[in-house]
Design a protein around this motif. Structure first.
Motif, PDB file in Angstrom:
ATOM      1  N   ILE A 151       1.843  47.870   0.348  1.00 26.83           N
ATOM      2  CA  ILE A 151       1.431  46.549  -0.111  1.00 26.83           C
ATOM      3  C   ILE A 151       1.964  45.509   0.864  1.00 26.83           C
ATOM      4  O   ILE A 151       3.170  45.374   1.042  1.00 26.83           O
ATOM      5  CB  ILE A 151       1.962  46.281  -1.535  1.00 26.83           C
ATOM      6  N   ARG A 152       1.057  44.793   1.490  1.00 20.30           N
ATOM      7  CA  ARG A 152       1.410  43.784   2.490  1.00 20.30           C
ATOM      8  C   ARG A 152       1.187  42.401   1.878  1.00 20.30           C
ATOM      9  O   ARG A 152       0.050  42.024   1.574  1.00 20.30           O
ATOM     10  CB  ARG A 152       0.561  43.965   3.759  1.00 20.30           C
ATOM     11  N   VAL A 153       2.284  41.666   1.689  1.00 22.52           N
ATOM     12  CA  VAL A 153       2.259  40.373   0.999  1.00 22.52           C
ATOM     13  C   VAL A 153       2.607  39.265   2.000  1.00 22.52           C
ATOM     14  O   VAL A 153       3.627  39.338   2.688  1.00 22.52           O
ATOM     15  CB  VAL A 153       3.267  40.360  -0.160  1.00 22.52           C
ATOM     16  N   MET A 154       1.775  38.242   2.056  1.00 14.21           N
ATOM     17  CA  MET A 154       1.994  37.124   2.982  1.00 14.21           C
ATOM     18  C   MET A 154       2.099  35.819   2.209  1.00 14.21           C
ATOM     19  O   MET A 154       1.394  35.617   1.221  1.00 14.21           O
ATOM     20  CB  MET A 154       0.836  37.027   3.990  1.00 14.21           C
ATOM     21  N   THR A 155       2.985  34.937   2.665  1.00  9.73           N
ATOM     22  CA  THR A 155       2.961  33.544   2.222  1.00  9.73           C
ATOM     23  C   THR A 155       2.690  32.669   3.431  1.00  9.73           C
ATOM     24  O   THR A 155       3.219  32.926   4.524  1.00  9.73           O
ATOM     25  CB  THR A 155       4.268  33.134   1.516  1.00  9.73           C
ATOM     26  N   TYR A 156       1.859  31.618   3.226  1.00 12.98           N
ATOM     27  CA  TYR A 156       1.400  30.862   4.386  1.00 12.98           C
ATOM     28  C   TYR A 156       1.036  29.436   3.969  1.00 12.98           C
ATOM     29  O   TYR A 156       0.096  29.210   3.210  1.00 12.98           O
ATOM     30  CB  TYR A 156       0.166  31.550   4.970  1.00 12.98           C
ATOM     31  N   ASN A 157       1.805  28.461   4.474  1.00 11.78           N
ATOM     32  CA  ASN A 157       1.434  27.057   4.371  1.00 11.78           C
ATOM     33  C   ASN A 157       0.460  26.781   5.513  1.00 11.78           C
ATOM     34  O   ASN A 157       0.832  26.810   6.685  1.00 11.78           O
ATOM     35  CB  ASN A 157       2.667  26.157   4.465  1.00 11.78           C
ATOM     36  N   MET A 158      -0.788  26.473   5.163  1.00 14.42           N
ATOM     37  CA  MET A 158      -1.877  26.436   6.143  1.00 14.42           C
ATOM     38  C   MET A 158      -2.201  25.041   6.673  1.00 14.42           C
ATOM     39  O   MET A 158      -3.195  24.877   7.385  1.00 14.42           O
ATOM     40  CB  MET A 158      -3.135  27.055   5.536  1.00 14.42           C
ATOM     41  N   LEU A 159      -1.378  24.027   6.325  1.00 19.87           N
ATOM     42  CA  LEU A 159      -1.522  22.683   6.895  1.00 19.87           C
ATOM     43  C   LEU A 159      -2.896  22.067   6.596  1.00 19.87           C
ATOM     44  O   LEU A 159      -3.780  22.029   7.451  1.00 19.87           O
ATOM     45  CB  LEU A 159      -1.275  22.686   8.419  1.00 19.87           C
ATOM     46  N   HIS A 160      -3.054  21.571   5.362  1.00 19.02           N
ATOM     47  CA  HIS A 160      -4.288  20.888   4.986  1.00 19.02           C
ATOM     48  C   HIS A 160      -5.517  21.717   5.354  1.00 19.02           C
ATOM     49  O   HIS A 160      -6.437  21.240   6.015  1.00 19.02           O
ATOM     50  CB  HIS A 160      -4.345  19.503   5.621  1.00 19.02           C
ATOM     51  N   ALA A 161      -5.501  22.940   4.931  1.00 21.82           N
ATOM     52  CA  ALA A 161      -6.459  23.937   5.396  1.00 21.82           C
ATOM     53  C   ALA A 161      -7.806  23.839   4.672  1.00 21.82           C
ATOM     54  O   ALA A 161      -7.885  23.310   3.565  1.00 21.82           O
ATOM     55  CB  ALA A 161      -5.867  25.328   5.175  1.00 21.82           C
ATOM     56  N   PRO A 162      -8.829  24.453   5.299  1.00 18.80           N
ATOM     57  CA  PRO A 162      -8.796  24.997   6.661  1.00 18.80           C
ATOM     58  C   PRO A 162      -8.929  23.953   7.767  1.00 18.80           C
ATOM     59  O   PRO A 162      -8.595  24.214   8.911  1.00 18.80           O
ATOM     60  CB  PRO A 162      -9.999  25.949   6.687  1.00 18.80           C
TER      61      PRO A 162
END
Length: 259
Positions: free
Chosen positions: A4-15
């Motif tokens: 299980i590959r879990v990511m957290t990501y603040n995408m800066l007013h995305a996309p």
């Protein structure tokens, strides 16, 4: 065995104008679950999810953090696997701009795993309002009732104890309760509640050379796990390369479990 590959990501007013870059980050990292922060364009998120072959769900923000922000900063989770439960907790509505977004996901041949996605405030409140600590207290009130394997993850806008800028000059223009909360107590409250910082658990002797926020040698993005899930923790990494330099002002964090 299920990986299980879990990511957290603040995408800066995305996309925004970085849809291609964000798509490529996900393609290269191959996460199964992505906790997204700063989702301003929901239509754009739908395209990102479609390109990534993932199902998107949205946790709408409570209110804009600032009148100067280009749009509300929603939360989202992308997943390759079925969702079994979804709850949007408003938290402390007088302190929090965004909710606590609870999503339970069913990996293959496993029990559902809970993911509590959040984006704590960056702005200081009025002196003495203690809004930063009220956010984490609202979080603990939610998760203390939870049974089963789960993660708390997202952008905490706070440093782990012993990390970050400890200079007396840092934040001297900010209320003292805000400065104090950022410098350890927020993350310490989560650790004291029985959660483990997955990056620090798997990189115990590492300094933080660049952290998860560009231009700042400290981490504000974390993936915490409860004891039920910690037993399956394999590794955790901060993804810094030429692509992630372009895609956002935060670096994504990815944690891998093997169950």
């Amino acid at each position: 065995m299920t990986t299980i590959r879990v990511m957290t990501y603040n995408m800066l007013h995305a996309p925004g104008d970085r849809l291609d870059e964000l798509t490529q980050v996900i393609h290269e990292a191959q996460p199964d679950i992505v906790a997204c922060q700063e989702v301003d364009d929901i239509d754009g998120l739908m395209i990102l999810a479609q390109r990534s072959g993932m199902l998107p769900v949205i946790g709408h923000c409570n209110m804009p953090e600032s009148e100067t922000e280009p749009a509300p900063e929603h939360l989202a989770i992308l997943t390759r696997w079925p969702i079994t439960k979804l709850i949007v907790h408003p938290g402390d509505k007088e302190a929090m701009f965004r909710p606590i977004f609870e999503v339970w996901i069913q990996p293959p041949n496993q029990k559902p795993i809970g993911f509590f996605n959040l984006h704590f405030r960056a702005r200081a409140g009025a002196p003495g309002s203690n809004v930063k600590m009220r956010e984490v207290e609202a979080l603990i009130d939610v998760v203390k009732q939870i049974d089963g394997p789960h993660c708390i993850l997202g952008d905490f806008n706070a440093w782990a104890p012993g990390e970050g800028n400890m200079s007396p000059a840092w934040g001297e223009h900010l209320p003292e309760d805000h400065r104090q909360a950022v410098r350890g107590p927020i993350i310490e409250t989560i650790l004291n509640a029985g959660y483990s910082d997955t990056w620090r658990e798997t990189n115990p002797s590492h300094d933080v050379p660049y952290g998860t926020l560009q231009g700042n040698g400290s981490r504000v993005d974390f993936i915490f796990t409860n004891s039920d899930l910690k037993a399956y923790l394999k590794e955790s990494n901060i993804i810094r390369n030429a692509l992630t330099e372009r895609a956002s002002d935060h670096y994504p964090v990815i944690t891998i479990f093997e169950m």
